[in-house]
Write an enzyme that holds these catalytic residues in place. Structure first.
Site, PDB file in Angstrom:
ATOM      1  N   LYS A 108      -0.357  -7.415  -0.736  1.00 37.88           N
ATOM      2  CA  LYS A 108      -0.718  -6.936   0.397  1.00 37.88           C
ATOM      3  C   LYS A 108      -0.756  -7.464   1.698  1.00 37.88           C
ATOM      4  CE  LYS A 108      -1.759  -2.442  -1.049  1.00 37.88           C
ATOM      5  NZ  LYS A 108      -0.340  -1.102   0.161  1.00 37.88           N
TER       6      LYS A 108
ATOM      7  N   GLY B  82       0.716   8.743   1.808  1.00 33.49           N
ATOM      8  CA  GLY B  82       2.284   9.133   2.379  1.00 33.49           C
ATOM      9  C   GLY B  82       2.347  10.883   2.748  1.00 33.49           C
TER      10      GLY B  82
ATOM     11  N   TYR C  21      -4.168  -6.882  -6.315  1.00 38.83           N
ATOM     12  CA  TYR C  21      -4.161  -6.042  -5.457  1.00 38.83           C
ATOM     13  C   TYR C  21      -3.512  -6.634  -3.772  1.00 38.83           C
ATOM     14  CZ  TYR C  21      -3.588  -1.834  -2.027  1.00 38.83           C
ATOM     15  OH  TYR C  21      -3.590  -0.859  -1.711  1.00 38.83           O
TER      16      TYR C  21
ATOM     17  N   SER D  54      -5.029  -2.857   3.037  1.00 36.79           N
ATOM     18  CA  SER D  54      -5.914  -2.719   3.080  1.00 36.79           C
ATOM     19  C   SER D  54      -6.903  -3.392   3.392  1.00 36.79           C
ATOM     20  CB  SER D  54      -5.925  -2.584   1.241  1.00 36.79           C
ATOM     21  OG  SER D  54      -7.005  -2.246   0.469  1.00 36.79           O
ATOM     22  N   SER D  55      -7.929  -2.545   3.814  1.00 36.52           N
ATOM     23  CA  SER D  55      -9.405  -4.005   3.706  1.00 36.52           C
ATOM     24  C   SER D  55     -10.316  -4.577   2.521  1.00 36.52           C
ATOM     25  CB  SER D  55      -9.827  -2.236   3.918  1.00 36.52           C
ATOM     26  OG  SER D  55     -10.956  -1.952   3.304  1.00 36.52           O
ATOM     27  N   CYS D  56      -9.246  -4.584   1.649  1.00 39.27           N
ATOM     28  CA  CYS D  56      -9.271  -5.238   0.674  1.00 39.27           C
ATOM     29  C   CYS D  56      -8.777  -7.159   0.534  1.00 39.27           C
ATOM     30  CB  CYS D  56      -9.503  -4.982  -1.075  1.00 39.27           C
ATOM     31  SG  CYS D  56      -7.882  -5.188  -1.251  1.00 39.27           S
TER      32      CYS D  56
ATOM     33  N   HIS E 144     -10.979   6.142  -7.247  1.00 38.90           N
ATOM     34  CA  HIS E 144     -12.135   5.504  -6.122  1.00 38.90           C
ATOM     35  C   HIS E 144     -13.405   5.690  -6.274  1.00 38.90           C
ATOM     36  CE1 HIS E 144      -8.076   3.599  -4.630  1.00 38.90           C
ATOM     37  NE2 HIS E 144      -9.278   2.753  -4.296  1.00 38.90           N
TER      38      HIS E 144
HETATM   39  O1  GFB Z   1     -14.153   2.494  -4.555  1.00 32.93           O
HETATM   40  P1  GFB Z   1     -13.984   1.420  -5.614  1.00 32.93           P
HETATM   41  O2  GFB Z   1     -13.903   2.157  -6.800  1.00 32.93           O
HETATM   42  O3  GFB Z   1     -12.819   0.761  -5.400  1.00 32.93           O
HETATM   43  O4  GFB Z   1     -15.675   1.756  -6.028  1.00 32.93           O
HETATM   44  P2  GFB Z   1     -14.115  -0.909  -4.147  1.00 32.93           P
HETATM   45  C1  GFB Z   1     -16.483   1.005  -4.281  1.00 32.93           C
HETATM   46  C2  GFB Z   1     -17.968   0.868  -4.730  1.00 32.93           C
HETATM   47  O5  GFB Z   1     -18.188   2.166  -5.257  1.00 32.93           O
HETATM   48  C3  GFB Z   1     -18.652   0.152  -6.305  1.00 32.93           C
HETATM   49  C4  GFB Z   1     -19.196   2.205  -7.376  1.00 32.93           C
HETATM   50  O6  GFB Z   1     -19.454  -1.020  -6.180  1.00 32.93           O
HETATM   51  C5  GFB Z   1     -18.347   0.737  -7.520  1.00 32.93           C
HETATM   52  O7  GFB Z   1     -19.072  -0.144  -8.693  1.00 32.93           O
HETATM   53  N1  GFB Z   1     -19.194   3.154  -7.782  1.00 32.93           N
HETATM   54  C6  GFB Z   1     -19.547   4.211  -8.298  1.00 32.93           C
HETATM   55  C7  GFB Z   1     -18.002   4.123  -8.587  1.00 32.93           C
HETATM   56  N2  GFB Z   1     -20.081   4.909  -8.836  1.00 32.93           N
HETATM   57  C8  GFB Z   1     -18.448   4.880  -8.791  1.00 32.93           C
HETATM   58  C9  GFB Z   1     -17.361   5.595 -10.151  1.00 32.93           C
HETATM   59  O8  GFB Z   1     -17.846   6.655 -10.486  1.00 32.93           O
HETATM   60  N3  GFB Z   1     -16.111   5.162  -9.925  1.00 32.93           N
HETATM   61  C10 GFB Z   1     -15.907   4.162  -9.335  1.00 32.93           C
HETATM   62  N4  GFB Z   1     -14.211   3.644  -8.828  1.00 32.93           N
HETATM   63  N5  GFB Z   1     -16.813   3.699  -8.262  1.00 32.93           N
HETATM   64  C11 GFB Z   1     -11.098  -0.980  -3.783  1.00 32.93           C
HETATM   65  C12 GFB Z   1     -10.067  -1.405  -4.112  1.00 32.93           C
HETATM   66  O9  GFB Z   1     -12.283  -1.540  -3.977  1.00 32.93           O
HETATM   67  O10 GFB Z   1     -10.802  -0.800  -2.339  1.00 32.93           O
HETATM   68  C13 GFB Z   1      -8.499  -1.177  -3.783  1.00 32.93           C
HETATM   69  O11 GFB Z   1     -10.494  -1.655  -5.408  1.00 32.93           O
HETATM   70  C14 GFB Z   1      -8.649  -1.002  -2.590  1.00 32.93           C
HETATM   71  O12 GFB Z   1      -7.819  -2.459  -3.864  1.00 32.93           O
HETATM   72  C15 GFB Z   1      -9.724  -0.005  -2.562  1.00 32.93           C
HETATM   73  O13 GFB Z   1      -8.638  -2.029  -1.757  1.00 32.93           O
HETATM   74  C16 GFB Z   1      -9.975   0.275  -0.584  1.00 32.93           C
HETATM   75  O14 GFB Z   1     -13.573  -0.692  -2.378  1.00 32.93           O
HETATM   76  O15 GFB Z   1     -14.854  -2.018  -4.927  1.00 32.93           O
END
Ligand code: GFB
Length: 306
Positions: free
Chosen positions: A141, A17, A137, A108-110, A180
Site C-alpha cells: 500500500k 468497490g 500488505y 489502509s490505516s496499516c 477481519h
Molecule cells: O481485524 P483484524 O483481523 O486486523 O484484527 P487488524 C483486529 C484485532 O481483533 C486483533 C482481534 O487484535 C485480533 O487479534 N480479534 C479478536 C480477531 N477476535 C478475532 C477474530 O475472530 N478474527 C479476527 N480477524 N481478529 C488489519 C490488517 O489489521 O487491519 C489488514 O491485517 C488491514 O492489513 C486491516 O490493514 C485494516 O486491525 O489487526
C-alpha cells in the site's frame, strides 16, 4: 466528475468497490466499465494494458486488492505483497499511459508505524517501523501511495490516495480464518447463540484499540474526495473514535443477543496496539462519517443473518 463520465471501478465486486458503485449509481452515474477477476486478471500486465487501450476510462477508483484480517495477512505474506503490487502497478501505470483524468488509490490505516502517536496524522507515514503482522500488505500500500505521488510529480497525473480505517458492512468476508475481526465476531456470536454455546472465543488479549467504519460511509467519502480533492498528500478516512476489541465483542454480543461468556485466546496475535485515524483533514474539507457503529452492526447483522 461529469454525470456521463466513463468510470472504471477496479474491484467492483469487493466490499469497498461495490459500495462505491452503489453510491455512484444512486447519484445518477451510469457510464461504468466493470470487469470481474475472471474477465480481467489485474495481475497480468498485458491484459491490463489491452483493457485500458480498448476502454480508455476517464476516472479510475482503484479498490481492487487482496485483503484479509490479521491471520491472513500474517500467513500469506508473499501473496499479499506480490498480488497487491502487481494490481496497483498495472492500473496506475496504464492510467498514466492512457491519460486518465483522475485516479483514486485506496490504501489502509496499516501504512502507519506500529507505535505512531495517536490519533494517526497523515504526516506520520514512513516515520517508524511497521506492525509485523501486516507488513507485506502495508508495504504494497505504501508503494501505491508513492506511485501516485511520483506519477503526479513526474508526469502531472491527478492521482490521489486515501487511507480508510478498518471497514465493515455489506459484502464483507465471513470466513473465520481470513476475515477481519468484526465480521468474525458477528458470525461467532450468532452461531454460538444458535448452538446454545457457553462461550465465544475472541483472539488475542482484547486490549488492542480499533476504529471501525461502515463501508457506505467510506464510499460517500471516496466520491466526495474524487469531486473535491486534488492534492498530492494522502487523506485519512475514518470516524475519529475507537474502542477495545473486548468492548467491540461485548457490543456484538449485546446486538446478537448471546448470553454466554467471552474467552480470550492469547495464542493469537493482537497486532498493533492502537489504530485511530486523525480525521481533521477530511472533516475540514467538509466531510464527516454519519453511520454509528451500533446502527451499522445492527443493520449488517439483520441483513446477513436474520
Ligand atoms: O481485524 P483484524 O483481523 O486486523 O484484527 P487488524 C483486529 C484485532 O481483533 C486483533 C482481534 O487484535 C485480533 O487479534 N480479534 C479478536 C480477531 N477476535 C478475532 C477474530 O475472530 N478474527 C479476527 N480477524 N481478529 C488489519 C490488517 O489489521 O487491519 C489488514 O491485517 C488491514 O492489513 C486491516 O490493514 C485494516 O486491525 O489487526
Amino acid at each position: 466528475m461529469e454525470k456521463n463520465a466513463k468510470i472504471y471501478i477496479a474491484g467492483h465486486r469487493g466490499m469497498a468497490g461495490s459500495a462505491i458503485l452503489r453510491k455512484l449509481t444512486n447519484e445518477g452515474y451510469q457510464n461504468f466499465v466493470l470487469k470481474t477477476s475472471n474477465e480481467l486478471d489485474l495481475r497480468n500486465q498485458s491484459a491490463v494494458e489491452a483493457f485500458f487501450e480498448q476502454e480508455k476510462p476517464e476516472y479510475v477508483f482503484l479498490a481492487a486488492a487482496k485483503v484479509g484480517g490479521i491471520l491472513a495477512n500474517n500467513t500469506y505474506r508473499a501473496d499479499f505483497l506480490y498480488e497487491n503490487l502487481m494490481i496497483q502497478n498495472n492500473i496506475i501505470h496504464q492510467s498514466y499511459v492512457h491519460n486518465v483524468k483522475k485516479l483514486m488509490f485506496l490504501g489502509s490505516s496499516c501504512i502507519y508505524p506500529k507505535l505512531a502517536p495517536q490519533p494517526l496524522k497523515e504526516e506520520y507515514l514512513l516515520t517508524g517501523e511497521l506492525e509485523s503482522t501486516n507488513e507485506s500488505y502495508a508495504i504494497a500500500k505504501i508503494a501505491g501511495i508513492k506511485m501516485c505521488e511520483s506519477y503526479r510529480l513526474q508526469y502531472n497525473c491527478n492521482f490521489i490516495s486515501v487511507m480508510p480505517t478498518n471497514l465493515y458492512g455489506e459484502g464483507d468476508n465471513y470466513d473465520l480464518q481470513k476475515s477481519h475481526v468484526l465480521p468474525a465476531l458477528i458470525r461467532k456470536f450468532h452461531e454460538a447463540k444458535l448452538q446454545n454455546s457457553h462461550f465465544v472465543e475472541v483472539w488475542g488479549t482484547g486490549t488492542p484499540l480499533r476504529e471501525f467504519m461502515n463501508v457506505d460511509d467510506l464510499a460517500d467519502a471516496c466520491v466526495f474526495l474524487m469531486k473535491n480533492y486534488d492534492q498530492p498528500e494522502i487523506v485519512n478516512i475514518g470516524v475519529g473514535e475507537d474502542l477495545s476489541i473486548k468492548e467491540l465483542a461485548l457490543l456484538v454480543k449485546e446486538i446478537v443477543g448471546f448470553t454466554g461468556e467471552l474467552r480470550f485466546d492469547t495464542s493469537k496475535p493482537d497486532g498493533t496496539p492502537r489504530k485511530l485515524m486523525d480525521t481533521s483533514k477530511i472533516n475540514n474539507l467538509g466531510w464527516k462519517a454519519s453511520i454509528s457503529l451500533k446502527d451499522g452492526i445492527k443493520k449488517v447483522y439483520e441483513t446477513k443473518f436474520l
